[in-house]
Design a protein around this motif. Structure first.
Motif, mmCIF file in Angstrom:
data_model
loop_
_atom_site.group_PDB
_atom_site.id
_atom_site.type_symbol
_atom_site.label_atom_id
_atom_site.label_comp_id
_atom_site.label_asym_id
_atom_site.label_seq_id
_atom_site.Cartn_x
_atom_site.Cartn_y
_atom_site.Cartn_z
ATOM 1 N N VAL A 151 0.840 -1.198 0.000
ATOM 2 C CA VAL A 151 0.000 0.000 0.000
ATOM 3 C C VAL A 151 0.876 1.249 0.000
ATOM 4 C CG1 VAL A 151 -1.696 1.313 1.338
ATOM 5 C CG2 VAL A 151 -1.920 -1.156 1.135
ATOM 6 N N GLU A 152 1.951 1.229 0.798
ATOM 7 C CA GLU A 152 2.817 2.407 0.901
ATOM 8 C C GLU A 152 3.465 2.735 -0.442
ATOM 9 O OE1 GLU A 152 1.987 0.717 4.729
ATOM 10 O OE2 GLU A 152 2.902 -0.190 2.946
ATOM 11 N N THR A 153 3.957 1.709 -1.147
ATOM 12 C CA THR A 153 4.578 1.952 -2.444
ATOM 13 C C THR A 153 3.548 2.434 -3.456
ATOM 14 O OG1 THR A 153 6.198 0.212 -1.979
ATOM 15 C CG2 THR A 153 6.003 0.926 -4.246
ATOM 16 N N ALA A 154 2.360 1.875 -3.408
ATOM 17 C CA ALA A 154 1.299 2.345 -4.310
ATOM 18 C C ALA A 154 0.976 3.806 -4.042
ATOM 19 C CB ALA A 154 0.058 1.474 -4.146
ATOM 20 N N ALA A 214 -4.968 -8.709 -7.235
ATOM 21 C CA ALA A 214 -5.266 -9.692 -6.186
ATOM 22 C C ALA A 214 -4.609 -9.232 -4.894
ATOM 23 C CB ALA A 214 -4.760 -11.074 -6.580
ATOM 24 N N ARG A 215 -5.221 -9.554 -3.775
ATOM 25 C CA ARG A 215 -4.659 -9.189 -2.475
ATOM 26 C C ARG A 215 -4.276 -10.451 -1.727
ATOM 27 N NH1 ARG A 215 -7.904 -8.603 1.663
ATOM 28 N NH2 ARG A 215 -9.581 -7.714 0.386
ATOM 29 N N THR A 216 -3.041 -10.485 -1.243
ATOM 30 C CA THR A 216 -2.551 -11.588 -0.417
ATOM 31 C C THR A 216 -1.915 -10.985 0.829
ATOM 32 O OG1 THR A 216 -0.483 -11.611 -1.682
ATOM 33 C CG2 THR A 216 -2.184 -13.177 -2.332
ATOM 34 N N GLY A 217 -2.651 -11.000 1.940
ATOM 35 C CA GLY A 217 -2.141 -10.383 3.158
ATOM 36 C C GLY A 217 -1.990 -8.886 2.975
ATOM 37 N N PRO A 218 -0.842 -8.327 3.354
ATOM 38 C CA PRO A 218 -0.643 -6.874 3.223
ATOM 39 C C PRO A 218 -0.218 -6.446 1.826
ATOM 40 C CG PRO A 218 1.272 -7.853 4.246
ATOM 41 C CD PRO A 218 0.291 -8.981 4.052
ATOM 42 N N HIS A 219 -0.038 -7.386 0.929
ATOM 43 C CA HIS A 219 0.460 -7.079 -0.405
ATOM 44 C C HIS A 219 -0.646 -7.223 -1.452
ATOM 45 C CE1 HIS A 219 4.164 -8.113 1.829
ATOM 46 N NE2 HIS A 219 4.748 -7.251 1.026
ATOM 47 N N TYR A 220 -0.460 -6.481 -2.528
ATOM 48 C CA TYR A 220 -1.316 -6.607 -3.705
ATOM 49 C C TYR A 220 -0.461 -7.139 -4.847
ATOM 50 C CZ TYR A 220 -4.754 -3.868 -1.170
ATOM 51 O OH TYR A 220 -5.659 -3.442 -0.231
ATOM 52 N N ARG A 221 -1.114 -7.858 -5.762
ATOM 53 C CA ARG A 221 -0.336 -8.521 -6.808
ATOM 54 C C ARG A 221 -1.095 -8.509 -8.129
ATOM 55 N NH1 ARG A 221 3.905 -11.994 -7.207
ATOM 56 N NH2 ARG A 221 3.909 -13.414 -8.982
ATOM 57 N N PHE A 222 -0.358 -8.187 -9.196
ATOM 58 C CA PHE A 222 -0.853 -8.318 -10.557
ATOM 59 C C PHE A 222 -0.636 -9.745 -11.042
ATOM 60 C CE2 PHE A 222 -0.200 -3.665 -11.854
ATOM 61 C CZ PHE A 222 -1.553 -3.454 -12.051
ATOM 62 N N HIS A 223 -1.575 -10.288 -11.793
ATOM 63 C CA HIS A 223 -1.229 -11.410 -12.655
ATOM 64 C C HIS A 223 -0.324 -10.863 -13.758
ATOM 65 C CE1 HIS A 223 -3.866 -13.969 -10.524
ATOM 66 N NE2 HIS A 223 -4.987 -13.393 -10.935
ATOM 67 N N ASP A 224 0.575 -11.698 -14.263
ATOM 68 C CA ASP A 224 1.622 -11.198 -15.162
ATOM 69 C C ASP A 224 1.073 -10.509 -16.401
ATOM 70 O OD1 ASP A 224 3.587 -12.023 -13.453
ATOM 71 O OD2 ASP A 224 4.023 -13.892 -14.505
ATOM 72 N N LEU A 225 0.079 -11.118 -17.048
ATOM 73 C CA LEU A 225 -0.438 -10.512 -18.273
ATOM 74 C C LEU A 225 -1.197 -9.221 -17.979
ATOM 75 C CD1 LEU A 225 -1.637 -13.590 -20.375
ATOM 76 C CD2 LEU A 225 0.369 -12.148 -20.751
ATOM 77 N N VAL A 226 -1.855 -9.157 -16.830
ATOM 78 C CA VAL A 226 -2.533 -7.915 -16.454
ATOM 79 C C VAL A 226 -1.501 -6.824 -16.205
ATOM 80 C CG1 VAL A 226 -4.093 -6.843 -14.789
ATOM 81 C CG2 VAL A 226 -4.478 -9.199 -15.487
ATOM 82 N N ARG A 227 -0.366 -7.179 -15.604
ATOM 83 C CA ARG A 227 0.695 -6.187 -15.384
ATOM 84 C C ARG A 227 1.244 -5.675 -16.713
ATOM 85 N NH1 ARG A 227 6.227 -6.283 -15.059
ATOM 86 N NH2 ARG A 227 6.261 -8.546 -15.297
#
Length: 546
Positions: free
Chosen positions: A325-328, A353-366
């Motif tokens: 969240v901080e980096t975003a 997608a959210r996993t715990g305190p982190h958010y994550r792109f699927h590779d193709l979405v990124r």
């Protein structure tokens, strides 16, 4: 005593509707079927060729069907299949519906609601017209208002054993009028949104589809291109699965390219897709926008409001699929509280997608997010500078922790000071002030007035940016006193320059140039008062080199 069960016999044909029977118990109702009556609706699109995997998800759907019971009890069961674009929601819903349609003797109703298509989403009233016609109601008998249509629809569906598949929904409001009221029916909804409202108010059972397991993805690849070709290039097959992000849509498009060209090796396609900027071009069937990855992602993106669209683009600047969240907040140049709201809106439509305190792109979405940043985001270059400053902050902050653990408290304080100065020009002044306070305490404990004064100048800068000018002046005066105690002429000039600028900018508008009042002027004392500023001390916030 045997309970009499009413019997309904529908007769067709032209043999004068004669029936011969022995002994009949119960009431008898004989109705002639009107000529041209529509058949039981079976509206499912064709089953998906080479459907592979998803055993756990199919089992969960089967379990919900068994929970409903053979005749339907309680309330209507609504299942919401969610997941990112291209993950196979429609394929799963249609495949499962074909498997179980024999449990629904009154038919299957299907509608594509076009919730995320480039065209306008389907209006529930129009879908109800479609369903009412399938239920053999003539258009002249359709109620004019949408509520009347929904009421008639629920009345017709009462006691019917019907499966309803609502594909590609945009939101709960689009779905609710299409849900029957009878527990004898079963409803499956697919959507890229989480449909939280449908779960909360209507009791929908969510099933979130993830990416395909690697082995299932390789099996799907083999079903399309031939298992012999996959077995001949196992490494290339696994790499192709990775590049396609284990998304069934992307895998099928890539597999069709190989299948259409017997001379093409899997390794050749892997080489084509390995160049990130060209990857989405390579995952395009060429003749249908529904069988291309880029437009499918674009429909989800363009359905967003402007604020989450901007966050999506700026996340594409980040060089890792995982982000805090901080980096975003740094990338977007806002607060953590505000950016979290937009991140959750991206999660809701499965673009993140959210996993715990982190958010994550699927590779193709990124890859698609970075493409949108290049095309549409004017702030992307400044975002890179902000990200670089934040990474310097994180590096110095980690270094300070290590220094402290090793017992080098002076080096720890220096790194805390540098961490603060890395982000002082940007929005996160609360974090910078926290580092400054820790560093100032450490330098005072170490008896280092020179470095303590420099930290105070940084704190003054933060207060000035916050509009807290009295606090800024107070810290600059303290910095000036520390610099004089240390006998550092460069630091003395830096503190005086900062004071002069603050007091000049906030002096009373008397026209006399006086600096009396709440911000009294600073006066230089000692021989250094006549010396010109040294190198690197010309601005109000210089930082002498250490």
């Amino acid at each position: 005593m045997t309970e009499e069960v009413p019997t309904r016999i529908e007769l067709g044909g032209t043999a004068h509707n004669v029936i011969q029977a022995g002994h009949i118990t119960g009431g008898v109702s004989m109705t002639s079927s009107p000529a041209g009556r529509l058949p039981v609706p079976q509206q499912l699109p064709p089953d998906i060729a080479q459907f592979t995997g998803r055993k756990d998800d199919l089992d969960r759907l089967d379990a919900l069907l068994l929970e409903r019971g053979p005749a339907g009890t309680g309330t209507v069961v609504v299942t919401a299949l969610g997941g990112t674009a291209g993950v196979g929601k429609t394929a799963l819903a249609v495949h499962w519906a074909h498997r179980v349609k024999h449990h629904f003797p009154d038919g299957v109703l299907y509608a594509d609601l076009h919730g995320y298509d480039p065209h306008r989403p389907a209006e529930p009233a129009k879908v109800l017209d479609h369903f009412l016609h399938a239920l053999d109601i003539r258009p002249v008998r359709f109620p004019e208002d949408p509520d009347g249509k929904a009421t008639l629809y629920r009345s017709l569906m009462a006691e019917r054993r019907t499966l309803v598949v609502l594909d590609n929904a945009s939101d709960p409001a689009q779905v609710r009028p299409l849900i029957p009221g009878s527990p004898t029916c079963f409803v499956v909804v697919t959507s890229r949104s989480r449909l939280n409202g449908l779960e909360a108010r209507d009791g929908a059972r969510p099933i979130a589809l993830g990416l395909m397991p690697v082995e299932d993805a390789i099996t799907l690849l083999g079903e399309v291109v031939g298992h012999d070709r996959v077995d001949a290039e196992p490494r290339a097959a696994r790499e192709l699965v990775r590049l396609c992000d284990r998304l069934p849509l992307a895998l099928r498009i890539a597999a069709q390219r190989v299948s259409a060209d017997p001379a093409m090796r899997l390794a050749e396609l892997v080489g084509d897709l390995s160049v990130e900027r060209d990857r989405l071009d390579g995952l395009d069937a060429g003749d249908d926008e529904t069988t291309a990855v880029r437009p499918v992602f674009s429909w989800s993106y363009h359905a967003l409001p402007p604020a989450p669209q901007r966050v999506f683009r700026l996340l594409g600047v980040h060089d890792s699929p995982t982000i805090t969240v901080e980096t975003a907040a740094v990338l977007v140049d806002t607060t953590a509280r505000l950016v979290r709201i937009e991140l959750e809106s991206l999660v809701a439509v499965h673009l993140l997608a959210r996993t715990g305190p982190h958010y994550r792109f699927h590779d193709l979405v990124r890859v698609y997010a970075r493409e949108r940043a290049v095309l549409d985001e004017p702030d992307r270059f400044d975002a890179v500078w902000r990200l670089g400053a934040w990474r310097r902050y994180e590096w110095h902050r980690r270094a300070a922790t290590i220094n402290h653990e090793l017992g080098d408290h002076w080096a720890a304080a220096i790194n805390l000071r540098d961490a603060a100065e890395a982000i002082l020009p940007y929005r996160h002044l609360d974090i910078a002030m926290e580092c400054c306070r820790e560093a100032l305490t450490a330098f005072r404990d170490l008896g280092d007035p020179r470095e303590a004064g420099r930290v105070m100048r940084s704190m003054a800068q933060a207060h000035a940016r916050l509009g807290e000018h009295e606090e800024a002046v107070r810290h600059l005066r303290s910095a000036l006193a520390q610099a004089r105690e240390a006998g550092d002429n460069a630091d003395i000039r830096a503190a005086e320059a900062g004071l002069d600028e603050l007091l000049r900018d906030h002096a009373p508008e008397s026209g006399s140039g006086a600096t009396t009042g709440p911000f009294p002027g600073s006066r230089r004392h000692g021989p250094e008062a006549t010396r010109p500023p040294g190198p690197g001390t010309s601005g109000p916030w210089p930082r002498p080199s250490t």
